[in-house]
Design an enzyme around this catalytic site. Sequence first.
Site, PDB file in Angstrom:
ATOM      1  N   ALA A  56       0.879  -1.181   0.000  1.00 33.07           N
ATOM      2  CA  ALA A  56       0.000   0.000   0.000  1.00 33.07           C
ATOM      3  C   ALA A  56       0.908   1.220   0.000  1.00 33.07           C
ATOM      4  CB  ALA A  56      -0.901  -0.011   1.225  1.00 33.07           C
ATOM      5  N   VAL A  82       4.652  -1.292   3.238  1.00 35.45           N
ATOM      6  CA  VAL A  82       4.457   0.125   2.889  1.00 35.45           C
ATOM      7  C   VAL A  82       5.292   0.442   1.649  1.00 35.45           C
ATOM      8  CG1 VAL A  82       4.783   2.513   3.635  1.00 35.45           C
ATOM      9  CG2 VAL A  82       3.969   0.777   5.258  1.00 35.45           C
ATOM     10  N   LYS A  83       4.627   1.041   0.663  1.00 39.27           N
ATOM     11  CA  LYS A  83       5.331   1.393  -0.575  1.00 39.27           C
ATOM     12  C   LYS A  83       5.758   2.855  -0.505  1.00 39.27           C
ATOM     13  CE  LYS A  83       4.276  -0.799  -5.023  1.00 39.27           C
ATOM     14  NZ  LYS A  83       3.381  -0.811  -6.175  1.00 39.27           N
ATOM     15  N   VAL A  84       7.031   3.087  -0.811  1.00 39.62           N
ATOM     16  CA  VAL A  84       7.533   4.466  -0.876  1.00 39.62           C
ATOM     17  C   VAL A  84       8.271   4.651  -2.194  1.00 39.62           C
ATOM     18  CG1 VAL A  84       7.743   4.724   1.642  1.00 39.62           C
ATOM     19  CG2 VAL A  84       9.700   3.890   0.314  1.00 39.62           C
TER      20      VAL A  84
END
Length: 217
Positions: A56, A82-84
């Site tokens: 996400a 967590v996507k960054v």
Amino acid sequence: MKFFIDTAEIDEIRDLAATGLVDGVTTNPSLIAKSGRNFLDVVAEICDVVDGPVSAECVALDHETMLKEGRKLAEIADNIAVKVPLTPDGLKTCRVLAEGGTMVNVTLCFSAAQALLAAKAGATFISPFVGRLDDIGQDGLSLIAEICEIYANYDFPTEVLVASVRGPLHVAAAARMGAGVATLPPNVLRAMFKHPLTDKGLAAFLDDWAKTGQTIL
Ligand code: G3P
């Protein structure tokens, strides 16, 4: 090789998860927008359907806000990654989240140098976008080969998550290079099953079997 599904369409995820071949899911802001669903709701639902990592993506660009978003996303479920983005602030956020035990998927990777930075920042996954490089006439698969070679030299724990996959050939080639994960649009996973000689051979087997007049059950 692990197969993630690259979509936020819950019905597609349920259908493909039933094959037993799905190890996770990746989403991005465009896929979320396409789903027409509330972001946090659909991600929570996906986490219930698939036990593996569910990516996400943060949408802030500054580290402070991205970190707040990442921590909020990580609270959704234990299997959130967590996507960054591959930016200085993205990698600062990656390091803090990873050191806190959160899985991090660093996305929008288009060079080996970027992938090296992501591994040093403690990324769980690096997402090189093969198809988008191909789309501009570059060789996306050569980037996968470069990253796999570099990571093997230093025994980085970061997994290469092949993204922007356009077809089965991308998957097979990346697997030959040793990439750990590929994230597949639903149509690509379905296309991987298909070969005209399989269909032809199966039809011939069943025609010949029918002639025996036998049944197994
Ligand atoms: O979700 C990340 C990546 O797989 C998206 O690639 O080129 O299909 O938008 P693309």
